[in-house]
Design an enzyme around this catalytic site. Structure first.
Site, short mmCIF file in Angstrom:
data_model
loop_
_atom_site.label_atom_id
_atom_site.label_comp_id
_atom_site.label_asym_id
_atom_site.label_seq_id
_atom_site.Cartn_x
_atom_site.Cartn_y
_atom_site.Cartn_z
N HIS A 67 0.64 -1.13 -0.05
CA HIS A 67 -0.03 0.14 -0.08
C HIS A 67 0.92 1.25 0.09
O HIS A 67 0.71 2.05 -0.79
CB HIS A 67 -1.01 0.03 1.16
N GLU A 68 1.93 1.28 0.81
CA GLU A 68 2.67 2.36 1.11
C GLU A 68 3.79 2.65 -0.12
O GLU A 68 4.02 3.75 -0.86
CB GLU A 68 3.39 2.42 2.35
N HIS A 71 1.90 4.52 -3.00
CA HIS A 71 1.91 5.77 -2.76
C HIS A 71 3.49 6.41 -3.44
O HIS A 71 3.48 7.38 -4.24
CB HIS A 71 1.81 6.27 -1.25
#
Length: 154
Positions: A67-68, A71
């Site tokens: 998820h990170e 980004h």
């Protein structure tokens, strides 16, 4: 697990899932409470909450890292890196990252409840905050109040 081990895992996941290197720093941040991790826009570093690893295991940690990294890679490419952007949603779906972190129980707020009893009629009042018993009286009979106990609620 140490920050160095986390760094190696993040670099490996980045190469395997995104076919791109992770060239910044990854570290644990135990002060994170309501999130599994965060991507820092200014420094491009990633901070991970260590609690999901302890509570849910390595699989949840990898999902949070993905998820990170979504980004991270989208921001560096100049694409939509925010949660609401289609680029982010599509990339997250492709790599199999998690949209939300599983609950770790760290958000529970401990509250204290104070119990006051009227010395005249026996009516019991429950309050979240302490009150000055010299200043306040019973609403039913105007009798004196006495603190009879306080309990901590989770």
């Amino acid at each position: 697990m140490t920050d160095q081990e986390l760094q190696k895992i993040v670099e490996t996941v980045s190469l395997e899932s995104f076919s791109k290197p992770f060239r910044h720093r990854a570290r644990f941040n135990s002060r994170l409470r309501t999130t599994g991790g965060r991507y820092l826009l200014a420094s491009h570093d990633i901070e991970i909450n260590p609690r999901p690893l302890v509570v849910h295991g390595m699989e949840e940690l990898i999902a949070i890292i993905k998820h990170e990294l979504c980004h991270y890679h989208l921001h560096l490419e100049g694409k939509g890196y925010r949660h609401m952007d289609a680029d982010f949603k599509n990339l997250l779906r492709q790599v199999g990252g998690t949209r939300y972190c599983k609950d770790t129980g760290a958000r529970r707020i401990v509250k204290t409840r104070y119990d006051y009893k009227c010395m005249n009629c026996g009516l019991v009042y429950q309050r979240k905050r302490r009150i000055d018993t010299r200043k306040y009286a019973c609403g039913a009979c105007r009798g004196r109040l006495k603190l009879v106990g306080n309990t901590r609620l989770v």
